[in-house]
Design an enzyme around this catalytic site. Structure first.
Site, PDB file in Angstrom:
ATOM      1  N   ASP A   5       0.832  -1.210   0.000  1.00  0.00           N
ATOM      2  CA  ASP A   5       0.000   0.000   0.000  1.00  0.00           C
ATOM      3  C   ASP A   5       0.868   1.262   0.000  1.00  0.00           C
ATOM      4  OD1 ASP A   5      -1.968  -1.861   0.343  1.00  0.00           O
ATOM      5  OD2 ASP A   5      -2.814  -0.974   2.165  1.00  0.00           O
ATOM      6  N   ASP A   6       0.245   2.363  -0.316  1.00  0.00           N
ATOM      7  CA  ASP A   6       0.771   3.734  -0.144  1.00  0.00           C
ATOM      8  C   ASP A   6       1.767   4.203  -1.213  1.00  0.00           C
ATOM      9  OD1 ASP A   6      -0.753   3.539   2.099  1.00  0.00           O
ATOM     10  OD2 ASP A   6       0.839   4.029   3.528  1.00  0.00           O
TER      11      ASP A   6
ATOM     12  N   TYR B 285      -6.600   2.357   5.864  1.00  0.00           N
ATOM     13  CA  TYR B 285      -6.943   1.865   7.213  1.00  0.00           C
ATOM     14  C   TYR B 285      -7.973   0.722   7.173  1.00  0.00           C
ATOM     15  CZ  TYR B 285      -5.247   6.635   7.824  1.00  0.00           C
ATOM     16  OH  TYR B 285      -4.514   7.786   7.721  1.00  0.00           O
TER      17      TYR B 285
ATOM     18  N   HIS C 100       4.021  -2.071   3.088  1.00  0.00           N
ATOM     19  CA  HIS C 100       4.048  -0.733   2.482  1.00  0.00           C
ATOM     20  C   HIS C 100       5.409  -0.541   1.813  1.00  0.00           C
ATOM     21  CE1 HIS C 100       1.110  -0.700   5.751  1.00  0.00           C
ATOM     22  NE2 HIS C 100       0.457   0.207   5.052  1.00  0.00           N
TER      23      HIS C 100
END
Ligand SMILES: [Zn+2]
Length: 240
Positions: free
Chosen positions: A65-66, A157, A207
């Site tokens: 993610d991210d 989240y 991440h």
């Protein structure tokens, strides 16, 4: 009846009894097996979950993610290529800006590209209209680069509500293993958490914006390949 005929008749009788008995056993086995696949609340997600657990394949999916990150994502892509491993990336629209070449590379390398929304907001707290616009904005951005609209969504989240129906055409993907890599920022700890807890069918959350997470991912891959695991993208894992 001669003695031999009598013996053959007895033999056939015993054989017939065996067949009836074995058929009975087989049917109760099949029934028992089927009950394992009956979801508790009839939810199709539950079916997926159960089937994944009983599929017997040691398949797992790494998800990131991210990203993309200008430094660590290319490093990760290189390591994945060396190992012949495909992963799933949930890209953040804000971070895609200026890193289109990395996204293109990711796609060409055979990874699955999903969306993490445009900005890192808790979508369930946003106005539905705003959340939908942000999801759509990122979808368009990614589509402009790879020529394909993302099908999979990981909300930041993991915050999601059923009211966010605007994305009904996307599959929301959560995770099974969360080594809290962003918090630990310690490759050894992250590897230990993954290796200790992973089970066939699991989706692992990482991440690709931390050097320690990239290092941990590659080390976990090396360890788990030796244990017979194979790495797939989430679309391969969620399909029966
Ligand atoms: Zn995130």
């Amino acid at each position: 009846m001669s003695k031999i005929r009598w013996k053959i008749a007895c033999l056939l009788f015993v054989l017939a009894l065996d067949i009836v008995f074995l058929r009975g056993m087989y049917h109760s086995y099949v029934q028992a097996k089927d009950t394992l696949f009956i979801p508790v609340n009839g939810d199709s997600e539950e079916i997926n979950e159960v089937r994944r657990q009983f599929s017997g394949d040691k398949q797992i999916a790494l998800t990131f993610d991210d990203g993309p990150d200008p430094v660590y994502t290319p490093r990760l892509l290189e390591g994945l290529k060396e190992r012949g491993v495909h992963a799933t990336f949930f890209l953040l629209g804000e971070n895609v800006e200026g890193k289109e070449a990395i996204v293109k590379q990711m796609y060409q390398d055979g990874h699955l590209i999903g969306s993490h929304g445009y900005s890192h907001v808790q979508m369930s707290k946003e106005e539905i209209k705003t959340a939908c616009e942000l999801i759509e904005e990122n979808n368009k951005k990614i589509e402009a680069i790879i020529g394909k609209r993302p099908q999979y969504l990981r909300p930041p989240y993991g915050a999601w509500t059923e009211e966010l129906e605007c994305t009904i055409d996307m599959t929301v993907v959560m995770w099974d293993i969360d080594p809290l890599d962003w918090k630990a920022q310690n490759a050894r700890k992250v590897v230990r958490h993954i290796v200790k807890n992973v089970e066939p069918g699991d989706i692992i959350l990482l991440h690709d914006v931390y050097p320690t997470s990239v290092e941990a991912a590659l080390e976990a891959i090396d360890t788990l390949i030796k244990q017979g695991y194979t790495f797939v993208t989430v679309d391969e894992l969620l399909v029966d």
